[in-house]
Design a protein around this motif. Sequence first.
Motif, PDB file in Angstrom:
ATOM      1  N   UNK A  89       9.307  -2.850  11.608  1.00 47.43           N
ATOM      2  CA  UNK A  89       9.356  -1.595  10.879  1.00 47.43           C
ATOM      3  C   UNK A  89      10.709  -1.595  10.211  1.00 47.43           C
ATOM      4  N   UNK A  90      10.732  -1.654   8.921  1.00 42.11           N
ATOM      5  CA  UNK A  90      11.968  -1.840   8.167  1.00 42.11           C
ATOM      6  C   UNK A  90      12.389  -0.530   7.511  1.00 42.11           C
ATOM      7  N   UNK A  91      13.673  -0.182   7.575  1.00 40.67           N
ATOM      8  CA  UNK A  91      14.114   1.083   7.008  1.00 40.67           C
ATOM      9  C   UNK A  91      13.901   1.194   5.505  1.00 40.67           C
ATOM     10  N   UNK A  92      14.169   0.148   4.780  1.00 38.09           N
ATOM     11  CA  UNK A  92      14.058   0.211   3.323  1.00 38.09           C
ATOM     12  C   UNK A  92      13.502  -1.095   2.786  1.00 38.09           C
ATOM     13  N   UNK A  93      12.663  -0.963   1.810  1.00 37.16           N
ATOM     14  CA  UNK A  93      12.171  -2.111   1.062  1.00 37.16           C
ATOM     15  C   UNK A  93      12.498  -1.783  -0.377  1.00 37.16           C
ATOM     16  N   UNK A 103       2.933  -4.459   3.376  1.00 39.76           N
ATOM     17  CA  UNK A 103       4.011  -3.479   3.282  1.00 39.76           C
ATOM     18  C   UNK A 103       3.367  -2.125   3.021  1.00 39.76           C
ATOM     19  N   UNK A 104       3.544  -1.205   3.962  1.00 41.19           N
ATOM     20  CA  UNK A 104       2.974   0.133   3.848  1.00 41.19           C
ATOM     21  C   UNK A 104       4.105   1.107   3.561  1.00 41.19           C
ATOM     22  N   UNK A 139       0.852  -1.174   0.000  1.00 45.00           N
ATOM     23  CA  UNK A 139       0.000   0.000   0.000  1.00 45.00           C
ATOM     24  C   UNK A 139       0.893   1.230   0.000  1.00 45.00           C
ATOM     25  N   UNK A 140       0.780   2.042  -1.032  1.00 43.81           N
ATOM     26  CA  UNK A 140       1.551   3.272  -1.137  1.00 43.81           C
ATOM     27  C   UNK A 140       0.623   4.420  -0.777  1.00 43.81           C
ATOM     28  N   UNK A 141       0.991   5.164   0.271  1.00 43.32           N
ATOM     29  CA  UNK A 141       0.149   6.236   0.783  1.00 43.32           C
ATOM     30  C   UNK A 141       0.655   7.584   0.291  1.00 43.32           C
ATOM     31  N   UNK A 183      -3.613 -11.167  11.670  1.00 39.37           N
ATOM     32  CA  UNK A 183      -4.126 -11.868  10.487  1.00 39.37           C
ATOM     33  C   UNK A 183      -3.045 -12.153   9.454  1.00 39.37           C
ATOM     34  N   UNK A 184      -1.827 -11.683   9.661  1.00 39.80           N
ATOM     35  CA  UNK A 184      -0.795 -11.729   8.632  1.00 39.80           C
ATOM     36  C   UNK A 184       0.473 -12.401   9.109  1.00 39.80           C
ATOM     37  N   UNK A 185       1.319 -12.744   8.140  1.00 35.74           N
ATOM     38  CA  UNK A 185       2.628 -13.282   8.493  1.00 35.74           C
ATOM     39  C   UNK A 185       3.595 -12.165   8.853  1.00 35.74           C
ATOM     40  N   UNK A 186       3.322 -10.938   8.433  1.00 35.12           N
ATOM     41  CA  UNK A 186       4.212  -9.833   8.766  1.00 35.12           C
ATOM     42  C   UNK A 186       3.648  -8.498   8.342  1.00 35.12           C
ATOM     43  N   UNK A 187       4.143  -7.460   8.988  1.00 35.33           N
ATOM     44  CA  UNK A 187       3.800  -6.084   8.652  1.00 35.33           C
ATOM     45  C   UNK A 187       5.110  -5.317   8.514  1.00 35.33           C
ATOM     46  N   UNK A 188       5.293  -4.660   7.377  1.00 36.19           N
ATOM     47  CA  UNK A 188       6.483  -3.851   7.130  1.00 36.19           C
ATOM     48  C   UNK A 188       6.010  -2.430   6.864  1.00 36.19           C
ATOM     49  N   UNK A 189       6.573  -1.486   7.576  1.00 40.87           N
ATOM     50  CA  UNK A 189       6.277  -0.077   7.335  1.00 40.87           C
ATOM     51  C   UNK A 189       7.583   0.571   6.939  1.00 40.87           C
ATOM     52  N   UNK A 190       7.594   1.219   5.794  1.00 48.01           N
ATOM     53  CA  UNK A 190       8.811   1.781   5.261  1.00 48.01           C
ATOM     54  C   UNK A 190       8.570   3.215   4.819  1.00 48.01           C
ATOM     55  N   UNK A 191       9.647   3.955   4.660  1.00 51.32           N
ATOM     56  CA  UNK A 191       9.546   5.323   4.157  1.00 51.32           C
ATOM     57  C   UNK A 191       9.851   6.367   5.210  1.00 51.32           C
ATOM     58  N   UNK A 192       9.791   7.609   4.772  1.00 46.71           N
ATOM     59  CA  UNK A 192      10.170   8.735   5.628  1.00 46.71           C
ATOM     60  C   UNK A 192       9.292   8.910   6.855  1.00 46.71           C
TER      61      UNK A 192
END
Length: 111
Positions: free
Chosen positions: A102-106, A48-49, A18-20, A75-84
């Motif tokens: 919460x991952x620095x870069x994807x 991945x947000x 999901x790109x916000x 509900x998920x195997x993982x949640x990754x939040x990336x970006x500024x």
Amino acid sequence: MESGLQISVHRNESNLHLKLVGDLDGHSAHELVGAINENLLTPTQTLIIHTSGLKNIEPLGRSVFQTYLPAIKNRLSGVVITGNHKKALVTSQALISSQSYVKPNVTSWPR
């Protein structure tokens, strides 16, 4: 009420991206949660947000998202939040399970 948030969705068998873009307020945070619920296909997906397109995260928007985050991550195997704006969206690592992060870069946005 018109939302100030645009949500671009890309999914494959293992990831839901999901790109916000825009502003995250209370109303748009509910739209984000709805978009997550509508687009999740399997519990083995990783959410991945991408937050770099956000301009503003209002406290109510963050609060609404963080209220729903525990149920989403269960509900998920993982949640990754990336970006500024990853740290502004999720202020506590405790909101993300030990299997998620919460991952620095994807790698770049899927084409």
